[in-house]
Design a protein around this motif. Structure first.
Motif, PDB file in Angstrom:
ATOM      1  N   TYR A  94       0.831  -1.202   0.000  1.00 43.98           N
ATOM      2  CA  TYR A  94       0.000   0.000   0.000  1.00 43.98           C
ATOM      3  C   TYR A  94       0.870   1.258   0.000  1.00 43.98           C
ATOM      4  CZ  TYR A  94      -3.381  -3.450   1.646  1.00 43.98           C
ATOM      5  OH  TYR A  94      -4.166  -4.567   1.768  1.00 43.98           O
ATOM      6  N   MET A 117     -10.580   0.777   3.523  1.00 40.31           N
ATOM      7  CA  MET A 117     -10.133  -0.046   2.400  1.00 40.31           C
ATOM      8  C   MET A 117     -10.487  -1.515   2.640  1.00 40.31           C
ATOM      9  SD  MET A 117      -6.428  -0.228   0.546  1.00 40.31           S
ATOM     10  CE  MET A 117      -6.807   1.127  -0.566  1.00 40.31           C
ATOM     11  N   LEU A 118     -10.253  -1.979   3.847  1.00 41.45           N
ATOM     12  CA  LEU A 118     -10.553  -3.377   4.163  1.00 41.45           C
ATOM     13  C   LEU A 118     -12.055  -3.620   4.247  1.00 41.45           C
ATOM     14  CD1 LEU A 118      -7.850  -4.252   6.833  1.00 41.45           C
ATOM     15  CD2 LEU A 118      -7.876  -4.843   4.409  1.00 41.45           C
ATOM     16  N   ARG A 119     -12.801  -2.629   4.730  1.00 42.12           N
ATOM     17  CA  ARG A 119     -14.247  -2.775   4.878  1.00 42.12           C
ATOM     18  C   ARG A 119     -14.919  -3.116   3.558  1.00 42.12           C
ATOM     19  NH1 ARG A 119     -18.714  -0.444   3.727  1.00 42.12           N
ATOM     20  NH2 ARG A 119     -17.726   1.313   2.676  1.00 42.12           N
ATOM     21  N   ASP A 121     -13.065  -3.750   0.578  1.00 39.22           N
ATOM     22  CA  ASP A 121     -12.107  -4.317  -0.374  1.00 39.22           C
ATOM     23  C   ASP A 121     -11.875  -3.353  -1.544  1.00 39.22           C
ATOM     24  OD1 ASP A 121     -10.308  -6.238  -1.281  1.00 39.22           O
ATOM     25  OD2 ASP A 121     -11.808  -7.215  -2.536  1.00 39.22           O
ATOM     26  N   PHE A 122     -11.613  -2.092  -1.207  1.00 38.42           N
ATOM     27  CA  PHE A 122     -11.419  -1.063  -2.222  1.00 38.42           C
ATOM     28  C   PHE A 122      -9.990  -1.070  -2.759  1.00 38.42           C
ATOM     29  CE2 PHE A 122     -14.947   0.652   0.391  1.00 38.42           C
ATOM     30  CZ  PHE A 122     -15.903   0.766  -0.609  1.00 38.42           C
ATOM     31  N   GLU A 123      -9.830  -0.461  -3.940  1.00 38.11           N
ATOM     32  CA  GLU A 123      -8.491  -0.296  -4.516  1.00 38.11           C
ATOM     33  C   GLU A 123      -7.835   0.988  -4.034  1.00 38.11           C
ATOM     34  OE1 GLU A 123      -8.483  -2.080  -8.917  1.00 38.11           O
ATOM     35  OE2 GLU A 123     -10.080  -0.605  -8.617  1.00 38.11           O
ATOM     36  N   ARG A 146      -3.692   0.733  -3.281  1.00 37.46           N
ATOM     37  CA  ARG A 146      -2.949  -0.520  -3.457  1.00 37.46           C
ATOM     38  C   ARG A 146      -1.857  -0.273  -4.500  1.00 37.46           C
ATOM     39  NH1 ARG A 146      -5.856  -4.809  -1.132  1.00 37.46           N
ATOM     40  NH2 ARG A 146      -8.020  -4.270  -0.626  1.00 37.46           N
ATOM     41  N   LYS A 172     -12.263   1.037  -8.074  1.00 39.86           N
ATOM     42  CA  LYS A 172     -13.183   0.747  -6.974  1.00 39.86           C
ATOM     43  C   LYS A 172     -12.685   1.563  -5.784  1.00 39.86           C
ATOM     44  CE  LYS A 172     -15.354  -2.923  -4.294  1.00 39.86           C
ATOM     45  NZ  LYS A 172     -15.254  -4.320  -3.796  1.00 39.86           N
TER      46      LYS A 172
END
Length: 201
Positions: A94, A117-119, A121-123, A146, A172
């Motif tokens: 990241y 981002m984890l919530r 699964d965003f780029e 990412r 995303k």
């Protein structure tokens, strides 16, 4: 969970600073020290490695003991050119970006963007600020992405487009709204510099 050592910090100091008379903004004295030092201090506990993106005064930036990387394009192409240089030099999954002239940047910027981002699964996740009147403004140069987005960004730049919001729309992406608008205040004029110094102390 995304740990800080999985994130490379990228401080953007590659702009032209036309509204400041072309002065290299990261080197402007702020409370007696170069402005970039405040950004480094705020960011260093949120990330592992750090990079500085600059296109002039390279040796002056290099004294801060972080690698200095230049845009691949020679014409001050804006933050996306800095993002591109950073992604190519990044060795972590990241990258967290911030400009050099926002000395009050949030101390929880990385953790809040990483949680979002984890919530979903965003780029890419960027910051937004909420004004006292309830208006929300995007702060796109404060973002966590990412590092596998390098190819996407290269393809976008190859089209000749430099608009940061247009690239974000291809991804995303999501945003996190911060209530402290002062956190994203930056230096574009001598008057803004003075106001920020007063806010800092």
């Amino acid at each position: 969970m995304i740990s800080s050592d999985q994130i490379t910090g990228l401080i953007l100091a590659g702009g032209r600073a036309q509204r400041m008379g072309g002065i290299d903004k990261g080197l402007i004295p702020f409370l007696g020290k170069p402005l970039i030092e405040s950004a480094i201090t705020r960011l260093k506990h949120q990330v592992g490695p750090m990079l500085i993106n600059a296109n002039r005064n390279i040796t002056k930036y290099a004294i801060h003991s972080h690698p200095v990387i230049m845009d691949e394009t020679p014409d001050f192409s804006g933050p996306l050119a800095g993002f591109s240089a950073g992604l190519k030099a990044c060795n972590t999954p990241y990258m967290l970006t911030t400009p050099c002239d926002s000395p009050l940047l949030p101390k929880d910027l990385g953790s809040r963007l990483a949680a979002e981002m984890l919530r979903g699964d965003f780029e890419l996740v960027y910051a937004s600020s909420k004004e006292a009147d309830g208006k929300v403004w995007a702060q796109p140069v404060f973002c966590l992405m990412r590092t596998n987005l390098n190819e996407s960004l290269e393809a976008f730049l190859q089209k000749g487009d430099l608009k940061i919001d247009r690239w974000f729309k291809e991804l995303k992406s999501s945003t996190v709204v911060f209530d402290d608008t002062q956190a994203f205040a930056n230096v574009n004029t001598p008057e803004e510099l003075k106001a920020l110094e007063e806010a800092f102390v």
